[in-house]
Design an enzyme around this catalytic site. Sequence first.
Site, PDB file in Angstrom:
ATOM      1  CE1 TYR A 177      -1.437  -8.944  -2.220  1.00 23.89           C
ATOM      2  CE2 TYR A 177      -1.916  -8.769  -4.557  1.00 23.89           C
ATOM      3  CZ  TYR A 177      -2.272  -8.544  -3.246  1.00 23.89           C
ATOM      4  OH  TYR A 177      -3.467  -7.931  -2.959  1.00 23.89           O
TER       5      TYR A 177
ATOM      6  CB  SER B 234      -5.807  -9.595  -5.495  1.00 24.05           C
ATOM      7  OG  SER B 234      -5.218  -8.602  -6.313  1.00 24.05           O
TER       8      SER B 234
END
Length: 272
Positions: free
Chosen positions: A154, A141
């Site tokens: 995350y 990401s």
Amino acid sequence: MQSFANKVVVVTGAASGIGRALAQQLSMQGANLALSDVNMNGLEETRSTLHGKGKVTLHTLDVSNRAAFEAYAEQVLEDHGQVDMIINNAGVALSETVERMTYEDMEWIVNINFWGVVYGTKTFLPLLKARPEAAIVNVSSIFGIIALPTQSAYNATKFAVRGFTESLRQELKNTNVFVTTVHPGGIKTNIVNNGRMKTSMTGDKSLEQQAKEFEKLARTTPAQAADVILNGVKGGKRRILIGPDARLMDRIQRIVPVKYSDVFAWFLKKMG
């Protein structure tokens, strides 16, 4: 890998979003597909949108389960006879401060986002090395490049995917296996609605409010993301950035590697 025609491609998290878009484009380009997800109904919907002539198999798979992944690899080999590429795409989101986060939530996201990539990579690597050319595509990401508040868990998983994959790429440098990491920015998927979004980056907000905020920021469609990923594999790109937001964030991080957080704090304040 210049062509996906007649290749066998494994895609995790294929019931929606980027995974579904990858399946659609790979199918059109002549690939045979082994698609998995925890959501079989979503996988069936994905298959109904495919228009290629290649073989397609569907499997329910919890990527956090090592034994299930190993059994899945054996089934894929039995079904298809070979594996030429794996795209470790399955992932979930968690938004919460470190102080308020539970260990259970942390373990949940680490098991899926990081261990799922490790299991997929290690389980399929022997099969990939047996092919004339092969590829491992691990989806990280932009949050594997920059960190923001409430995204610690995350961030941890996506930074881990990046480090794991970059090391793997060096280990496989002189082999037949191409390795790349993918760093999407905001993509129009259901990741917020399907995640555990407890505290947003701009304060305590409901899931509905966070989903609306994300929708405003997510400017790239899953189809656009899939196109960038597959062209990146064909072009031998070792890091694939998706979306203008990801490219901008990456650039800011390179220019001010320590103080980039001040830039994003100012932006988040304006959002709030």
